[in-house]
Motif scaffolding. Structure first.
Motif, short mmCIF file in Angstrom:
data_model
loop_
_atom_site.label_atom_id
_atom_site.label_comp_id
_atom_site.label_asym_id
_atom_site.label_seq_id
_atom_site.Cartn_x
_atom_site.Cartn_y
_atom_site.Cartn_z
N PHE A 25 1.36 -1.12 -0.42
CA PHE A 25 0.20 0.04 0.27
C PHE A 25 0.88 1.05 0.17
CE2 PHE A 25 -2.52 -3.24 2.47
CZ PHE A 25 -3.48 -3.38 1.33
N HIS A 26 0.65 2.48 -0.47
CA HIS A 26 1.13 3.53 -0.39
C HIS A 26 0.80 4.66 0.41
CE1 HIS A 26 1.52 1.11 -4.63
NE2 HIS A 26 3.02 2.49 -4.67
N TRP A 29 -3.84 5.13 5.43
CA TRP A 29 -5.52 5.55 4.46
C TRP A 29 -5.74 4.08 3.77
CZ3 TRP A 29 -7.94 6.48 0.28
CH2 TRP A 29 -6.64 6.99 -0.68
N PRO A 31 -5.05 0.87 2.39
CA PRO A 31 -5.20 -0.76 3.91
C PRO A 31 -6.66 -0.59 4.31
CG PRO A 31 -3.81 0.01 4.71
CD PRO A 31 -3.67 0.80 3.27
N ARG A 32 -7.00 0.55 4.87
CA ARG A 32 -7.95 1.62 5.69
C ARG A 32 -9.53 1.18 4.82
NH1 ARG A 32 -7.43 -1.13 11.04
NH2 ARG A 32 -9.07 0.11 12.37
N ALA A 33 -8.84 1.55 3.78
CA ALA A 33 -10.63 2.05 2.62
C ALA A 33 -10.90 0.32 2.02
CB ALA A 33 -9.93 2.58 1.28
N LEU A 34 -9.22 -0.06 1.70
CA LEU A 34 -9.56 -1.93 1.90
C LEU A 34 -10.95 -2.44 2.14
CD1 LEU A 34 -9.48 -4.48 -0.47
CD2 LEU A 34 -7.02 -4.79 1.50
N PHE A 66 -9.61 11.21 -8.45
CA PHE A 66 -9.16 10.29 -7.11
C PHE A 66 -8.31 9.78 -7.32
CE2 PHE A 66 -13.93 10.92 -5.35
CZ PHE A 66 -13.56 12.20 -5.33
N TYR A 68 -6.38 5.37 -6.14
CA TYR A 68 -7.79 4.41 -6.53
C TYR A 68 -8.51 4.03 -5.20
CZ TYR A 68 -8.50 -1.11 -6.66
OH TYR A 68 -9.08 -2.06 -6.98
N TYR A 69 -8.11 4.49 -3.81
CA TYR A 69 -9.04 3.62 -3.03
C TYR A 69 -9.28 4.57 -2.79
CZ TYR A 69 -6.19 -1.23 -2.26
OH TYR A 69 -5.58 -1.67 -2.20
N GLU A 70 -9.95 6.01 -3.33
CA GLU A 70 -10.25 7.05 -2.95
C GLU A 70 -11.92 6.99 -3.72
OE1 GLU A 70 -8.22 10.61 -3.79
OE2 GLU A 70 -9.45 11.70 -2.84
N TRP A 72 -12.89 3.92 -4.01
CA TRP A 72 -13.47 3.03 -3.48
C TRP A 72 -14.13 3.47 -2.19
CZ3 TRP A 72 -11.63 -2.54 -2.40
CH2 TRP A 72 -11.24 -3.07 -3.81
N ILE A 73 -14.09 4.97 -1.61
CA ILE A 73 -14.14 4.74 -0.62
C ILE A 73 -15.80 5.85 -0.20
CG2 ILE A 73 -12.82 6.76 0.32
CD1 ILE A 73 -13.32 3.89 2.87
N ALA A 74 -15.27 6.47 -2.11
CA ALA A 74 -16.07 7.23 -2.40
C ALA A 74 -17.64 6.52 -2.69
CB ALA A 74 -16.07 8.32 -3.09
N LEU A 76 -18.22 3.64 -1.71
CA LEU A 76 -18.78 3.15 -0.11
C LEU A 76 -19.39 3.94 -0.04
CD1 LEU A 76 -18.61 0.94 2.18
CD2 LEU A 76 -16.88 1.81 3.35
N HIS B 40 -20.74 10.83 -1.38
CA HIS B 40 -19.46 10.93 -0.58
C HIS B 40 -19.11 12.26 -0.39
CE1 HIS B 40 -18.90 10.90 -4.86
NE2 HIS B 40 -17.69 11.94 -4.56
N VAL B 51 -12.16 8.93 4.92
CA VAL B 51 -11.43 7.04 5.16
C VAL B 51 -11.96 7.12 6.93
CG1 VAL B 51 -10.21 5.33 5.80
CG2 VAL B 51 -10.54 6.07 3.43
N ILE B 73 -6.98 -6.52 6.90
CA ILE B 73 -5.32 -5.65 6.74
C ILE B 73 -3.83 -6.95 6.66
CG2 ILE B 73 -3.76 -3.76 6.52
CD1 ILE B 73 -6.61 -1.83 7.37
#
Lengths: 224, 233
Positions: A25-26, A29, A31-34, A66, A68-70, A72-74, A76, B40, B51, B73
């Motif tokens: 992860f980079h 947040w 992995p948290r989003a995943l 956005f 990638y995980y941004e 996802w979270i949006a 979600l 969102h 998040v 995780i």
């Protein structure tokens, strides 16, 4: 092309940057989003096709800017509100307002390993009989769009629309995302790997003998 | 849910800069819609804060167990990764019957090794030879065989890879330092359904007599996506 996620064949994106295998992860947040997305999925309010569509339905300018995980979270947050799990007021205030009947479905830490190991197969019994066999020539429908819901989910990439290829293999009968994403039932259909010649797909193919293979549902195809 | 709910929010990009009035209609749609006011956008615009805010609300509401997030995780950070795929490849290089069974019908073979699960329910293994080089992409999102390779690398999810792998795979390969002979054809697999693909790379020369454990070290993640070759010992 109807949505910004459908980018196969697009020009202008620049080089691909390889990275070391150790990098997972980079940012903290990510992995948290995943994990939030996977844990929320266990509430059972949507399927994988619904969640893909929620990401694709982001405004094109948001999809492009956005991370990638941004996305996802949006998506979600949008899904949780659309399905009634959270309210707009809760998102705006940043705190829960009241309890939820869904709490009984919360994924406990002790069940994570089993849930991830169990997976969620997309194959189904029933559905129409397979009409194609390996070697058959097929033509993809002209519109890379959901044929029932305008702007709806489909897994037909625009770069394949209207092209003719050859059936490589039959994968069995799979849930049809175009239907399942919109609460219209799983409508399972035969799924095929279809091979296309690069020389047919592109005006300037890199190499005449190269091919692209995609997995396409029976209703996307007609006999050529 | 009645009436118009309006709120000042901070940090969003809008025509009014940092402060924008957000409105929404009386009814929530059954699905996210093409409105300018996606829910969102009510969350903080900084993704890390977004998040955090969502986790806080979901935890307070009893919908998410933070310990379950830690567990998920840990699974993808430390337990499930390309070592699994390398194990499969090394065994296929070592055992002809295993290799034949894997290529014919991968699912039962992989399940027996314990490599089944989320995003790996329907596996197909494709073999690289002198005639054909296979490469895997997901142009529509980021489909990837999680139980065998873990979470996809950043480049696999990038616009550049998704856009270019199907149109100019050889140029993409060159960015990984790979140049194929002109008489090797490239077959790019676009993962448009729930089938996940694993590339069985060619066994490098000079590896006769090496055991499975030693062979595993030669199998890179990128070689199992088709963006690299197995490394020579």
């Amino acid at each position: 092309m109807t949505r910004p996620h459908d980018m196969g064949g697009r020009f202008g994106d620049g080089p691909v940057t390889p990275e070391a295998e150790e990098v997972r992860f980079h940012a903290d947040w990510h992995p948290r989003a995943l994990a939030l997305t996977l844990a929320s999925g266990s509430l059972g309010l949507w399927n994988i096709d619904t969640s893909r569509h929620a990401r694709e339905a982001l405004a094109p300018k948001d999809y492009a800017r956005f991370a990638y995980y941004e996305k996802w979270i949006a998506a979600l947050a949008d899904l949780l509100v659309a399905k009634g799990a959270l309210s707009r007021a809760e998102l705006a205030e940043g705190r829960a307002m009241g309890n939820s009947d869904l709490a009984a479905k919360r994924l406990p830490a002790s069940a994570v390993a089993a849930v991830l190991a169990k997976g969620g197969p997309a194959t189904r019994g029933g559905g129409p009989a397979a009409t194609f066999t390996p070697g058959d020539r097929v033509t993809v429908r002209a519109h890379a769009e959901n044929m029932v819901v305008a702007g709806g989910h489909t897994r037909l990439p625009a770069y394949l629309a209207g092209h003719t290829g050859v059936i490589l293999r039959h994968h069995g009968t799979h849930v049809l995302p175009d239907s399942a994403a919109h609460g219209q039932g799983e409508a399972p259909e035969p799924l095929y790997a279809v091979a296309f010649r690069a020389a047919d797909l592109w005006a300037h193919p890199e190499h005449a003998g190269d091919e692209v293979v995609a997995d396409l549902w029976q209703s996307y195809l007609t006999r050529a | 849910m009645g009436g118009i709910y309006a709120r000042m929010r901070a940090g969003a990009s809008g025509p009014l800069g940092d402060w924008t009035i957000v409105r929404h209609a009386a009814h929530d749609p059954a699905m996210p819609h093409d409105h300018h006011d996606h829910p969102h956008s009510l969350l903080p615009s900084d993704p890390a804060l977004r998040v955090k805010a969502l986790e806080t609300i979901l935890t307070q509401k009893g919908l998410v167990d933070p310990a379950a997030l830690d567990e998920i995780i840990d699974t993808y950070e430390n337990r499930i990764g390309p070592k699994n795929g390398a194990h499969v490849v090394a065994r296929a290089w070592s055992d002809a019957a295993f290799r034949a069974a894997l290529l014919a019908d991968a699912d039962p073979v992989l399940a027996e090794m314990g490599y089944y699960g989320r995003q790996g329910e329907h596996m197909v293994v494709v073999e690289n030879t002198g005639d054909v080089h296979n490469m895997v992409v997901c142009t529509l999102c980021s489909c990837y065989p999680w139980p065998l390779l873990g979470i996809p690398p950043g480049w696999y999810k990038s616009d550049a890879y998704r856009a270019r792998a199907v149109r100019e795979p050889r140029k993409v390969l060159s960015e990984f330092g790979v140049t194929l002979p002109q008489d090797t054809s490239v077959r790019v697999w676009d993962s448009t359904a729930e089938v996940r693909y694993l590339v069985l790379p060619q066994r490098p020369a000079g590896t006769d007599g090496m055991d499975e454990a030693a062979l595993m070290d030669l199998v890179t993640r990128d070689s199992m996506i088709g963006c690299g070759l197995a490394v020579a010992p």
